[in-house]
Design an enzyme around this catalytic site. Structure first.
Site, short mmCIF file in Angstrom:
data_model
loop_
_atom_site.label_atom_id
_atom_site.label_comp_id
_atom_site.label_asym_id
_atom_site.label_seq_id
_atom_site.Cartn_x
_atom_site.Cartn_y
_atom_site.Cartn_z
N LYS A 169 0.83 -1.20 0.00
CA LYS A 169 0.00 0.00 0.00
C LYS A 169 0.87 1.26 0.00
O LYS A 169 0.48 2.30 -0.55
CB LYS A 169 -0.93 0.00 1.22
CG LYS A 169 -1.93 1.15 1.27
CD LYS A 169 -2.97 1.06 0.17
CE LYS A 169 -3.87 2.30 0.16
NZ LYS A 169 -4.66 2.46 1.40
N LEU A 170 2.05 1.18 0.60
CA LEU A 170 2.97 2.31 0.56
C LEU A 170 3.36 2.65 -0.87
O LEU A 170 3.49 3.83 -1.23
CB LEU A 170 4.22 2.02 1.40
CG LEU A 170 4.06 1.98 2.92
CD1 LEU A 170 5.34 1.50 3.57
CD2 LEU A 170 3.64 3.34 3.46
#
Length: 285
Positions: A169-170
């Protein structure tokens, strides 16, 4: 078989996720500190929990999607105070790795099965059941959750072990923020040369740089619509987490540093509650 679901967190995205679950045959109990959001869900016939603890008690599956998990998950009357052994706990917020690891460790202590599953998408994606769900943890456990997830998620992707989904998700957050900055610069640059935003977007849509984000956000910017789909303040927070992680890896991300600074300025200017596309306003000054 999963029948009873507790849902904690009725924010911009969570409220629509819960509303879609309310259309199912699951017995749904919801909780949030926002009385307006709770009242909205109550009109759909779902049960309202008195606390996170009460909402988690007696469920087969508990979904949590909150920006700050300390109070609602770990605190007095929090989720872990009420959740029963054998329950599936799914965290669908976007947190730092340390928070996810803490939740996983606490789940083991309570003999609870744990998945991290941060969602990717806007309010509109959530309302239309089109979110992407990135899952970290036991793939067989994810299989048990796919049916309820399908009420609000279009793409359900198993990434790997617990922690891997948050790391993935980063990457998403990094690219999303940088793309918004690029779009904003392109539109303002074009406007200064005398082009209308619609004409710029027509050209962008026709070639190799076309993207759903450019298409949807470009047109909302052209309309002057900055109503919140994804809050600018949350994008700024996620960019800080990207940079923290990069520093731990000994990695330089010069574009990310620049974009993070622009989002920081937008928050300082009081635009944190607006949609993250509002960074274009800094360039138009």
């Amino acid at each position: 078989m999963l029948k009873k679901i507790g849902f904690v967190g009725l924010g911009t995205v969570g409220v629509h996720m819960a509303a879609n679950l309310a259309k199912s045959d699951y017995q749904l109990t919801v909780f949030d500190q926002d009385a307006k959001a709770v009242a909205e869900l109550a009109t759909l016939g779902v049960k309202v929990g008195e606390s996170p603890m009460a909402t988690a008690k007696g469920q087969d599956l508990v979904i949590v999607i909150v920006p700050d998990s300390d109070f609602l998950v770990f605190g007095q009357d929090g989720v872990f105070e009420g959740i029963d052994p054998g329950t599936i706990l799914v965290d669908m917020g976007t947190h730092c790795i340390e928070t996810i690891q803490r939740m996983a460790q606490e789940a083991v202590k309570h003999r609870v099965m744990f998945l991290e599953a941060p969602v990717w998408g806007s309010k509109e994606h959530a309302a239309n059941g089109l979110l992407t769900i990135l899952a970290g943890g036991d793939e067989a456990l994810l299989g048990r959750c796919r049916e309820p997830f399908s009420y609000f998620g279009l793409n359900i992707i198993h990434i790997g072990k617990v922690g891997d989904a948050t790391r993935m998700k980063l990457i998403v957050n990094l690219l999303q923020a940088e793309m918004m900055q690029s779009l904003s610069e392109g539109l303002v640059f074009g406007e200064k040369m005398g082009f209308k935003p619609d004409k710029i977007l027509e050209v962008l849509d026709s070639g190799g740089v076309a993207s759903p984000l450019f298409h949807s956000k470009g047109r909302s910017i052209a309309r002057g619509d900055f109503s919140r789909n994804l809050a600018l303040k949350y994008v700024h927070l996620q960019m800080l987490r990207v940079l923290e992680t990069a520093e731990k890896l000994g990695l330089e991300l010069p574009a990310a540093k620049t974009v993070s600074g622009i989002f920081a300025q937008a928050v300082a200017d009081g635009r944190g509650e607006e949609d993250f596309s509002a960074i274009v306003k800094l360039l138009r000054k």
